[in-house]
Design a protein around this motif. Structure first.
Motif, short mmCIF file in Angstrom:
data_model
loop_
_atom_site.label_atom_id
_atom_site.label_comp_id
_atom_site.label_asym_id
_atom_site.label_seq_id
_atom_site.Cartn_x
_atom_site.Cartn_y
_atom_site.Cartn_z
N LEU A 19 -37.73 13.24 -3.88
CA LEU A 19 -36.64 12.44 -3.31
C LEU A 19 -35.73 13.29 -2.43
O LEU A 19 -35.37 12.88 -1.32
N TYR A 22 -37.88 15.16 0.73
CA TYR A 22 -38.19 14.31 1.87
C TYR A 22 -36.94 13.75 2.54
O TYR A 22 -36.91 13.60 3.77
N SER A 23 -35.91 13.47 1.77
CA SER A 23 -34.67 13.00 2.42
C SER A 23 -34.04 14.12 3.26
O SER A 23 -33.47 13.85 4.31
N ILE A 26 -35.92 14.07 6.47
CA ILE A 26 -35.44 12.94 7.28
C ILE A 26 -34.11 13.28 7.94
O ILE A 26 -33.92 13.07 9.14
N TYR A 109 -29.57 8.31 -5.46
CA TYR A 109 -30.85 8.13 -6.14
C TYR A 109 -30.59 8.16 -7.64
O TYR A 109 -30.05 9.13 -8.16
N LEU A 172 -42.29 5.92 -2.85
CA LEU A 172 -41.61 7.01 -2.16
C LEU A 172 -41.50 6.72 -0.67
O LEU A 172 -40.46 6.95 -0.06
N ARG A 173 -42.56 6.17 -0.10
CA ARG A 173 -42.52 5.79 1.31
C ARG A 173 -41.43 4.75 1.55
O ARG A 173 -40.66 4.84 2.51
N MET A 176 -37.97 6.37 1.24
CA MET A 176 -37.65 7.21 2.40
C MET A 176 -37.42 6.36 3.65
O MET A 176 -36.57 6.69 4.48
N GLN A 177 -38.13 5.25 3.79
CA GLN A 177 -37.88 4.36 4.93
C GLN A 177 -36.48 3.77 4.83
O GLN A 177 -35.74 3.72 5.82
N THR A 179 -34.00 5.11 3.21
CA THR A 179 -33.10 6.24 3.43
C THR A 179 -32.90 6.46 4.92
O THR A 179 -31.77 6.58 5.40
N MET A 180 -33.99 6.47 5.67
CA MET A 180 -33.91 6.68 7.11
C MET A 180 -33.15 5.54 7.78
O MET A 180 -32.29 5.78 8.64
#
Length: 188
Positions: A19, A22-23, A26, A109, A172-173, A176-177, A179-180
Motif C-alpha cells: 500500500l 505503490y502509493s 504514484i 489506509y 491493490l490495483r 491504487m487507482q 489513490t491516484m
C-alpha cells in the motif's frame, strides 16, 4: 507549485509494503518529488484491544514522528499529502491538527477509530470487512459523519488482503487507482 508527500506507516506495516510502496510511486509520478517516509518503532508487544498500550504506542510514535518532521517548513508547500496506514492514520491526522495543516490531504489506509478524533477535512479512506483491528461498521459510520469517502473491501484484513492472491492484486490495483484519482482530482 511545491509538493510534499509524507508516509506514516503502521507498527508492523512499513513503507516498503504494497500500500505505501505503490502509493509512494504514484505520488512521485504526480510530481511529489519531495517525499518523506516517517520511521518509528514501538516494541511493547500486542497492543490490539488494550486501550492503555494503544495510548502509550500512539504517544511514543507521535513523538518520534514530530522529531522526524521537525526540519520541514510546512509553509514552503502549497500541496501537502499525508498517506498513512493503521496507527499511522492517527499519527498523521493528529499531527496535521496540532500543526494547523488544514490544507493537508489524507489517504487513510485501514484507519483506526481514534483517527476520527482528529478528522481531516480533505481525505479518502479504505477498510476491509475482516479487519481485526477495526469495527468496520464503526469506521464506515465515522467516515460518513466526517464526510470522508470510504471504500470497503469484502473479506479483506488489516492489510486489505484476503486468501485469494489474484483478488489481492485486483484489489491493490483498485486501491491504487482510487489513490491516484484522489491525488489528481481533489483540489482544495
Amino acid at each position: 507549485m511545491s509538493k510534499i508527500a509524507v508516509f506514516f506507516p503502521g507498527i508492523g506495516y512499513h513503507c516498503d509494503k504494497p500500500l505505501l510502496y505503490y502509493s509512494r510511486s504514484i505520488a512521485r509520478g504526480l510530481g511529489y518529488e519531495n517525499a518523506r517516509n516517517v520511521s518509528y518503532t514501538y516494541n511493547a508487544g500486542n497492543i490490539r484491544g488494550n486501550e492503555q498500550k494503544m495510548k502509550e504506542a500512539y504517544e511514543a510514535l507521535f513523538s518520534q514522528a514530530e522529531t522526524e518532521l521537525a526540519d520541514i517548513t510546512w509553509q514552503d508547500y502549497n500541496d501537502v499529502l499525508f498517506i498513512s496506514k493503521s496507527i499511522g492514520t492517527i499519527i498523521a491526522a493528529s499531527y496535521a491538527a496540532k500543526y494547523g495543516l488544514k490544507h493537508a490531504r489524507h489517504i487513510l489506509y485501514t484507519p483506526l477509530a481514534q483517527t476520527y478524533l482528529f478528522p481531516p477535512d480533505h481525505a479518502v479512506s479504505f477498510i476491509g470487512t475482516a479487519d481485526p483491528w477495526s469495527d468496520t461498521a464503526e469506521i464506515i459510520r465515522l467516515s460518513d459523519e466526517n464526510h470522508i469517502p470510504i471504500t470497503v473491501y469484502e473479506g479483506c484484513n488489516h492489510s486489505l488482503e484476503c486468501s485469494d492472491t489474484i483478488r489481492n492484486i485486483e484489489n491493490l490495483r483498485d486501491i491504487m487507482q482510487r489513490t491516484m484519482d484522489f491525488c489528481k482530482l481533489y483540489r482544495i
